[in-house]
Design a protein around this motif. Structure first.
Motif, PDB file in Angstrom:
ATOM      1  N   GLY A   6       0.788  -1.233   0.000  1.00 22.54           N
ATOM      2  CA  GLY A   6       0.000   0.000   0.000  1.00 22.54           C
ATOM      3  C   GLY A   6       0.815   1.275   0.000  1.00 22.54           C
ATOM      4  N   ALA A   7       2.115   1.176   0.166  1.00 24.84           N
ATOM      5  CA  ALA A   7       2.940   2.384   0.202  1.00 24.84           C
ATOM      6  C   ALA A   7       2.906   3.071  -1.162  1.00 24.84           C
ATOM      7  CB  ALA A   7       4.377   2.046   0.590  1.00 24.84           C
ATOM      8  N   GLY A   8       2.583   4.357  -1.150  1.00 24.02           N
ATOM      9  CA  GLY A   8       2.554   5.147  -2.369  1.00 24.02           C
ATOM     10  C   GLY A   8       1.291   4.992  -3.195  1.00 24.02           C
ATOM     11  N   GLU A   9       0.263   4.330  -2.651  1.00 28.25           N
ATOM     12  CA  GLU A   9      -1.001   4.149  -3.370  1.00 28.25           C
ATOM     13  C   GLU A   9      -2.042   5.155  -2.880  1.00 28.25           C
ATOM     14  OE1 GLU A   9      -2.248   0.074  -2.996  1.00 28.25           O
ATOM     15  OE2 GLU A   9      -0.421  -0.675  -3.930  1.00 28.25           O
ATOM     16  N   TRP A  10      -2.841   5.702  -3.816  1.00 25.19           N
ATOM     17  CA  TRP A  10      -3.878   6.684  -3.507  1.00 25.19           C
ATOM     18  C   TRP A  10      -4.919   6.106  -2.553  1.00 25.19           C
ATOM     19  CZ3 TRP A  10      -5.294  11.521  -3.284  1.00 25.19           C
ATOM     20  CH2 TRP A  10      -6.642  11.832  -3.136  1.00 25.19           C
ATOM     21  N   ALA A  11      -5.324   6.919  -1.576  1.00 23.90           N
ATOM     22  CA  ALA A  11      -6.439   6.607  -0.684  1.00 23.90           C
ATOM     23  C   ALA A  11      -7.232   7.892  -0.468  1.00 23.90           C
ATOM     24  CB  ALA A  11      -5.938   6.069   0.646  1.00 23.90           C
ATOM     25  N   GLN A  12      -8.517   7.852  -0.697  1.00 20.71           N
ATOM     26  CA  GLN A  12      -9.376   9.019  -0.488  1.00 20.71           C
ATOM     27  C   GLN A  12      -9.375   9.371   0.992  1.00 20.71           C
ATOM     28  OE1 GLN A  12     -11.086  10.801  -2.896  1.00 20.71           O
ATOM     29  NE2 GLN A  12     -11.618  12.217  -1.268  1.00 20.71           N
ATOM     30  N   PRO A  13      -9.120  10.641   1.360  1.00 22.30           N
ATOM     31  CA  PRO A  13      -9.186  11.024   2.771  1.00 22.30           C
ATOM     32  C   PRO A  13     -10.553  10.688   3.367  1.00 22.30           C
ATOM     33  CG  PRO A  13      -8.108  12.720   1.505  1.00 22.30           C
ATOM     34  CD  PRO A  13      -8.661  11.729   0.513  1.00 22.30           C
ATOM     35  N   VAL A  14     -10.558  10.228   4.595  1.00 19.73           N
ATOM     36  CA  VAL A  14     -11.759   9.757   5.270  1.00 19.73           C
ATOM     37  C   VAL A  14     -12.562  10.909   5.860  1.00 19.73           C
ATOM     38  CG1 VAL A  14     -12.575   8.241   7.127  1.00 19.73           C
ATOM     39  CG2 VAL A  14     -10.558   7.615   5.815  1.00 19.73           C
ATOM     40  N   GLY A  15     -13.879  10.813   5.751  1.00 19.80           N
ATOM     41  CA  GLY A  15     -14.786  11.727   6.450  1.00 19.80           C
ATOM     42  C   GLY A  15     -14.594  13.199   6.162  1.00 19.80           C
ATOM     43  N   THR A  34       2.373   7.071   3.368  1.00 19.30           N
ATOM     44  CA  THR A  34       1.744   7.628   2.177  1.00 19.30           C
ATOM     45  C   THR A  34       0.915   8.832   2.597  1.00 19.30           C
ATOM     46  OG1 THR A  34       1.654   5.424   1.219  1.00 19.30           O
ATOM     47  CG2 THR A  34       0.263   7.109   0.213  1.00 19.30           C
ATOM     48  N   TYR A  35       1.094   9.926   1.863  1.00 19.85           N
ATOM     49  CA  TYR A  35       0.363  11.166   2.110  1.00 19.85           C
ATOM     50  C   TYR A  35      -0.442  11.459   0.851  1.00 19.85           C
ATOM     51  CZ  TYR A  35      -0.248  16.085   3.620  1.00 19.85           C
ATOM     52  OH  TYR A  35      -0.756  17.298   4.005  1.00 19.85           O
ATOM     53  N   CYS A  36      -1.766  11.609   0.992  1.00 17.66           N
ATOM     54  CA  CYS A  36      -2.655  11.844  -0.144  1.00 17.66           C
ATOM     55  C   CYS A  36      -3.434  13.140   0.060  1.00 17.66           C
ATOM     56  CB  CYS A  36      -3.655  10.698  -0.288  1.00 17.66           C
ATOM     57  SG  CYS A  36      -2.892   9.103  -0.607  1.00 17.66           S
ATOM     58  N   ILE A  37      -3.487  13.954  -0.985  1.00 17.04           N
ATOM     59  CA  ILE A  37      -4.254  15.201  -0.973  1.00 17.04           C
ATOM     60  C   ILE A  37      -5.087  15.229  -2.253  1.00 17.04           C
ATOM     61  CG2 ILE A  37      -4.188  17.715  -0.755  1.00 17.04           C
ATOM     62  CD1 ILE A  37      -1.199  17.387   0.085  1.00 17.04           C
TER      63      ILE A  37
END
Length: 113
Positions: A6-15, A34-37
């Motif tokens: 999962g490192a470096g994979e997009w994840a939609q920020p929660v809530g 992983t940091y996603c914006i």
């Protein structure tokens, strides 16, 4: 050896959060996460007490520090020394960053007196 899933994979920020940070590995001398914006989102981070490397795995934005700014996209590798103000702005595509801290994230934080 360890494969960091999962490192470096997009994840939609929660809530409805502005961004999403997930730490996937932590040992005393470094941590990986992983940091996603999302596109149009806000980077709300503060300077860190550890040196940091970002690897852009997807998306486009501009990184701004007191002394420079640059457009970044997939494949860009960015070094930010401990304590330096920095922020991703003008995020035009969902931004995914593989982040490596040395030593581990938060390990140099000041202890309460």
């Amino acid at each position: 050896m360890q494969i960091i899933k999962g490192a470096g994979e997009w994840a939609q920020p929660v809530g409805g959060a502005a961004n999403d940070w997930v730490e996937q590995l932590r040992v005393p001398d470094l941590s990986v996460g992983t940091y996603c914006i999302p596109a149009g989102g806000a980077d709300t981070q503060s300077p860190h007490t550890e040196d940091e490397i970002y690897v852009v795995t997807s998306g486009r934005a501009r990184i701004v520090t007191p002394g420079a700014e640059a457009e970044v996209g997939p494949g860009a590798v960015i070094f930010v020394p401990a304590g330096e103000e920095h922020r991703f702005v003008d995020i035009t595509e969902d931004l995914t960053l593989l982040v490596v801290f040395g030593p581990a994230y938060g390990s140099r934080a000041a202890s309460p007196a």
